[in-house]
Scaffold this active site. Structure first.
Site, PDB file in Angstrom:
ATOM      1  N   GLU A  95      -9.389  -9.564   2.941  1.00 51.45           N
ATOM      2  CA  GLU A  95      -9.718  -8.147   2.717  1.00 51.45           C
ATOM      3  C   GLU A  95     -11.077  -8.002   2.030  1.00 51.45           C
ATOM      4  O   GLU A  95     -11.330  -8.637   0.988  1.00 51.45           O
ATOM      5  CB  GLU A  95      -8.623  -7.478   1.868  1.00 51.45           C
ATOM      6  CG  GLU A  95      -8.929  -6.007   1.572  1.00 51.45           C
ATOM      7  CD  GLU A  95      -7.723  -5.210   1.118  1.00 51.45           C
ATOM      8  OE1 GLU A  95      -6.610  -5.777   1.046  1.00 51.45           O
ATOM      9  OE2 GLU A  95      -7.909  -4.010   0.828  1.00 51.45           O
ATOM     10  N   SER A 137       0.852  -1.194   0.000  1.00 49.00           N
ATOM     11  CA  SER A 137       0.000   0.000   0.000  1.00 49.00           C
ATOM     12  C   SER A 137       0.888   1.244   0.000  1.00 49.00           C
ATOM     13  O   SER A 137       0.419   2.353  -0.301  1.00 49.00           O
ATOM     14  CB  SER A 137      -0.939   0.000   1.208  1.00 49.00           C
ATOM     15  OG  SER A 137      -0.235  -0.291   2.401  1.00 49.00           O
TER      16      SER A 137
END
Ligand code: KIV
Length: 283
Positions: A181, A45
């Site tokens: 996720e 990320s």
């Protein structure tokens, strides 16, 4: 080299929940550890929250190695998981092992990769090379842009059953932990119940063995609109911008710097300096 703290953590399922936070450098790792995180994830990320890219489909392994070194230094004895970057591991077992070894040498206790299917072979190869692996199912950020975007996954019975089967296949291949996720809570609860390894959720409900959030999301240190599953615990971007605005104001008004922020010199040296200074060169 895997640290003992990682082995204890990867065997821990259930209560108390495992707290995972991403970090990308020394200070973010220090903050995560001081805040009590059980495990720090050097997430790719970073491509988005640190480098400002649109997604994580391009993030060089070299950058992940550098970030992992800094995070490992900041994390001390807290276990560190590093993301294998898109393009560094999917192609072959040898490639996956090479990339994993580089992250492990940089200080990662485990590496994380996305997906199942052919990735089960990569898991087996990397685990056999001595590096623990964390799986990642549900929304897979490295391919999300090309596969329907940042939306929840496994919302049909067929997809949910496929996800359960993928989780079991990854566990059979040897993963030590699983990140889920953006999947429905019921699906995450079923996976958590069925697999022996800890399941860490991000947008996967409360039944998981732990939770992970991205540092910049949970601390409000970015411009992007947060996903539904994010709870913000601080607004650091505002705090930082406010501090910089006050600095800018002080510089422009002459309120900063003051004498206490400056260095002097011995009186004799100052006198000699001014005397020998070629006229016209002083500002
Ligand atoms: O890269 C990352 O930060 C991650 C989390 C979203 C789990 O993989």
């Amino acid at each position: 080299m895997t640290r003992a703290s990682w082995n204890g953590l990867s065997a821990r399922k259930g209560v108390p929940p495992i707290v995972m936070v991403t970090a990308y450098d020394y200070p973010t790792a220090r903050a995560a550890v001081r805040g009590g995180a059980d495990v720090v994830l050097v997430g790719d990320s970073a491509a988005m929250v640190v480098l400002g890219r649109a997604d994580t489909s391009t993030f060089p392994l070299e950058a992940a190695v550098l970030f992992t070194e800094a995070v490992a230094r900041g994390a001390g004895t807290t276990p560190v998981v590093a993301d294998l970057t898109a393009g560094s591991y999917e192609g072959s077992d040898a490639e996956a092992v090479r990339a994993s070894q580089r992250l492990a040498e940089a200080g990662a206790d485990a590496v994380k990769l996305e997906g199942a299917g052919p990735m089960c072979d990569r898991v087996r190869a990397v685990v056999a090379s001595g590096v623990p692996v964390v799986g990642h199912l549900g929304l897979l950020p490295q391919t999300a842009s090309a596969t329907g975007g940042y939306v929840a996954r496994a919302r049909t019975a067929d997809e949910a059953l496929r996800l359960v089967a993928d989780a079991e296949a990854l566990v059979a291949a040897g993963i030590a932990m699983l990140v889920l996720e953006a999947v429905p809570s019921d699906v995450a609860a079923a996976v958590t119940k069925r697999v022996a390894v800890p399941v860490i959720g991000i947008g996967a409900g409360a039944a998981c063995d732990g939770q992970v959030l991205v540092w910049h999301d949970l601390l409000g240190f970015g411009d992007a609109r947060a996903a539904r599953f994010v709870r913000r615990y601080a607004m650091l971007l505002e705090t930082a911008a406010d501090g910089i605005a006050r600095f800018a104001g002080d510089v422009r008004s002459g309120a900063y710097p003051q004498v206490e922020h400056t260095y002097g010199m011995p009186a004799a040296e100052r006198a000699a300096f001014l005397e020998r200074l070629v006229p016209g060169e002083e500002r």
